[in-house]
Design an enzyme around this catalytic site. Structure first.
Site, PDB file in Angstrom:
ATOM      1  N   TYR A 154       0.669  -1.174  -0.012  1.00  0.00           N
ATOM      2  CA  TYR A 154      -0.097  -0.036  -0.011  1.00  0.00           C
ATOM      3  C   TYR A 154       0.858   1.140   0.061  1.00  0.00           C
ATOM      4  O   TYR A 154       0.383   2.147  -0.355  1.00  0.00           O
ATOM      5  CB  TYR A 154      -1.022  -0.085   1.142  1.00  0.00           C
ATOM      6  N   LYS A 161      -3.507   8.021   3.337  1.00  0.00           N
ATOM      7  CA  LYS A 161      -4.652   7.630   3.996  1.00  0.00           C
ATOM      8  C   LYS A 161      -4.708   8.103   5.444  1.00  0.00           C
ATOM      9  O   LYS A 161      -5.632   8.749   6.014  1.00  0.00           O
ATOM     10  CB  LYS A 161      -5.063   6.311   3.821  1.00  0.00           C
TER      11      LYS A 161
HETATM   12  N1  LIG Z   1     -11.299  -0.775  -2.828  1.00  0.00           N
HETATM   13  C1  LIG Z   1     -10.826  -0.925  -1.660  1.00  0.00           C
HETATM   14  O1  LIG Z   1     -10.372  -2.155  -1.294  1.00  0.00           O
HETATM   15  C2  LIG Z   1     -10.960   0.304  -0.761  1.00  0.00           C
HETATM   16  C3  LIG Z   1     -10.876  -0.055   0.582  1.00  0.00           C
HETATM   17  C4  LIG Z   1     -10.764   1.082   1.512  1.00  0.00           C
HETATM   18  C5  LIG Z   1     -11.014   2.273   1.123  1.00  0.00           C
HETATM   19  N2  LIG Z   1     -11.208   2.559  -0.466  1.00  0.00           N
HETATM   20  C6  LIG Z   1     -11.302   3.844  -0.958  1.00  0.00           C
HETATM   21  O2  LIG Z   1     -12.620   4.085  -1.333  1.00  0.00           O
HETATM   22  C7  LIG Z   1     -12.540   5.145  -2.263  1.00  0.00           C
HETATM   23  C8  LIG Z   1     -13.266   4.840  -3.481  1.00  0.00           C
HETATM   24  O3  LIG Z   1     -12.552   3.849  -4.264  1.00  0.00           O
HETATM   25  P1  LIG Z   1     -12.980   2.632  -5.210  1.00  0.00           P
HETATM   26  O4  LIG Z   1     -12.569   1.621  -4.443  1.00  0.00           O
HETATM   27  O5  LIG Z   1     -14.559   2.693  -5.105  1.00  0.00           O
HETATM   28  O6  LIG Z   1     -12.423   2.644  -6.286  1.00  0.00           O
HETATM   29  P2  LIG Z   1     -12.880   3.188  -7.715  1.00  0.00           P
HETATM   30  O7  LIG Z   1     -11.736   3.146  -8.768  1.00  0.00           O
HETATM   31  O8  LIG Z   1     -14.312   2.896  -8.295  1.00  0.00           O
HETATM   32  O9  LIG Z   1     -12.940   4.789  -7.481  1.00  0.00           O
HETATM   33  C9  LIG Z   1     -12.269   5.935  -7.489  1.00  0.00           C
HETATM   34  C10 LIG Z   1     -12.436   6.970  -7.808  1.00  0.00           C
HETATM   35  O10 LIG Z   1     -11.478   8.122  -7.641  1.00  0.00           O
HETATM   36  C11 LIG Z   1     -11.662   8.949  -9.102  1.00  0.00           C
HETATM   37  N3  LIG Z   1     -10.484   9.984  -9.047  1.00  0.00           N
HETATM   38  C12 LIG Z   1      -9.461   9.586  -9.242  1.00  0.00           C
HETATM   39  N4  LIG Z   1      -8.596  10.715  -9.452  1.00  0.00           N
HETATM   40  C13 LIG Z   1      -9.480  11.745  -9.373  1.00  0.00           C
HETATM   41  C14 LIG Z   1      -9.455  13.159  -9.459  1.00  0.00           C
HETATM   42  N5  LIG Z   1      -8.307  13.913  -9.742  1.00  0.00           N
HETATM   43  N6  LIG Z   1     -10.650  14.009  -9.126  1.00  0.00           N
HETATM   44  C15 LIG Z   1     -11.686  13.474  -9.111  1.00  0.00           C
HETATM   45  N7  LIG Z   1     -11.981  12.134  -9.030  1.00  0.00           N
HETATM   46  C16 LIG Z   1     -10.644  11.123  -8.896  1.00  0.00           C
HETATM   47  C17 LIG Z   1     -11.799   7.899 -10.028  1.00  0.00           C
HETATM   48  O11 LIG Z   1     -12.316   8.558 -11.079  1.00  0.00           O
HETATM   49  C18 LIG Z   1     -12.763   6.891  -9.459  1.00  0.00           C
HETATM   50  O12 LIG Z   1     -14.216   7.348  -9.596  1.00  0.00           O
HETATM   51  C19 LIG Z   1     -10.987   5.672  -2.315  1.00  0.00           C
HETATM   52  O13 LIG Z   1     -10.592   6.615  -1.513  1.00  0.00           O
HETATM   53  C20 LIG Z   1     -10.675   4.324  -1.898  1.00  0.00           C
HETATM   54  O14 LIG Z   1      -8.981   4.451  -1.569  1.00  0.00           O
HETATM   55  C21 LIG Z   1     -11.104   1.407  -1.207  1.00  0.00           C
END
Ligand SMILES: NC(=O)c1ccc[n+]([C@@H]2O[C@H](COP(=O)([O-])OP(=O)(O)OC[C@H]3O[C@@H](n4cnc5c(N)ncnc54)[C@H](O)[C@@H]3O)[C@@H](O)[C@H]2O)c1
Length: 256
Positions: A154, A161
């Protein structure tokens, strides 16, 4: 209108596929009485296509959260669809490949700066861009991955984060006097586009499946989305600066 979020107007960022955590949030929010406006980054036509799969097609506003013009125009763009906002969902994360997958010691500042700009500072930027539309009782909710520990692969995203978790506490402090809350959901690993871009992500998948006390489904975004809805609702009126773990209980265990 009935449901947990009846009558609430939400701005939801971060939909890119129907596996996005933000897509589940938007879907459940609509099913629970909310009016949803989405923002999309980059591939707008794709986001618009995904938005049509929601129970109610939702308008999509372009937002690169590092673009100061987009941020400055956000409130006016949102006003074309709703007359105010009761909640804002930050579901955004990005780090260049050099920052992930074991590259911690070698990633250069420019790449690290991008990760922090998109994944950390943007939490504050988004909240401030939406603030003119918000009133007491409003809520900002973001998504983190437990940053109290160093995880394999990570790397700088973990640092981003940790910053996000701190930024949420500072936002809670600064927006509390306006009656606006800031909380995060710490989700366990979920197979989304962002997760798949992390080299070695399957290591998380394996350990979670083996060790989380509750059964953990890597393809079910709904538990994390439900927690977002709860934090956006009127059922956490005095909770701010908090992190709710939706990880099957993984964070509560020590290693043996
Ligand atoms: N998937 C996991 O395992 C997980 C676990 C914990 C937290 N998260 C967090 O959840 C959140 C959503 O991620 P996800 O897993 O749904 O993946 P995802 O890829 O579906 O979503 C990530 C989003 O970030 C957007 N993004 C990237 N750069 C950007 C910018 N400059 N301006 C605006 N938007 C931007 C992308 O367009 C995308 O829609 C993130 O913060 C991620 O770190 C994910």
């Amino acid at each position: 209108m009935s449901g947990l979020l009846a009558g609430k107007r939400l701005l939801v960022t971060g939909v890119i596929t129907d596996a996005s955590i933000a897509f589940s949030v938007a879907k459940l929010a609509q099913e629970n009485g909310a009016q949803v406006v989405l923002t999309g980054f980059g591939r707008l036509s794709l986001v618009e296509r995904i938005a049509k799969r929601l129970p109610e097609p939702a308008p999509v506003i372009e937002l690169d959260v590092t673009n100061t013009e987009h941020l400055a125009g956000l409130a006016d763009s949102v006003r074309q669809h709703v007359d105010g906002l009761d909640g804002v969902v930050h579901s955004i994360g990005f780090a260049p490949q050099s920052c992930l997958g074991g590259g911690f010691l070698d990633a250069g500042w420019d790449d690290v700066a991008t990760a922090l700009h998109v994944s950390t500072y943007s939490y504050k930027s988004l909240a401030m861009a939406a603030l003119p539309l918000m009133q007491p009782g409003g809520a900002v909710v973001g998504l983190t991955f437990d940053a109290t520990k160093a995880w394999p692969v990570y790397d700088w995203m973990g640092v981003a984060k940790a910053g996000l978790e701190s930024a949420s506490r500072y936002l809670a402090m600064h927006l509390g006097p306006k009656g606006i809350r800031s909380n995060l959901v710490a989700a366990g690993p979920l197979r989304t586009m962002a997760a798949k871009s992390i080299p070695g992500f399957e290591k998380f998948e394996q350990t979670w499946s083996e060790r989380a006390p509750l059964p953990w489904d890597l393809t079910d975004q709904e538990p994390a989305a439900r927690a977002c809805l709860a934090l956006l609702s009127d059922w956490f009126p005095a909770t701010t600066g908090e992190i709710v773990h939706v990880d099957g209980g993984y964070h509560a265990l020590g290693a043996a």
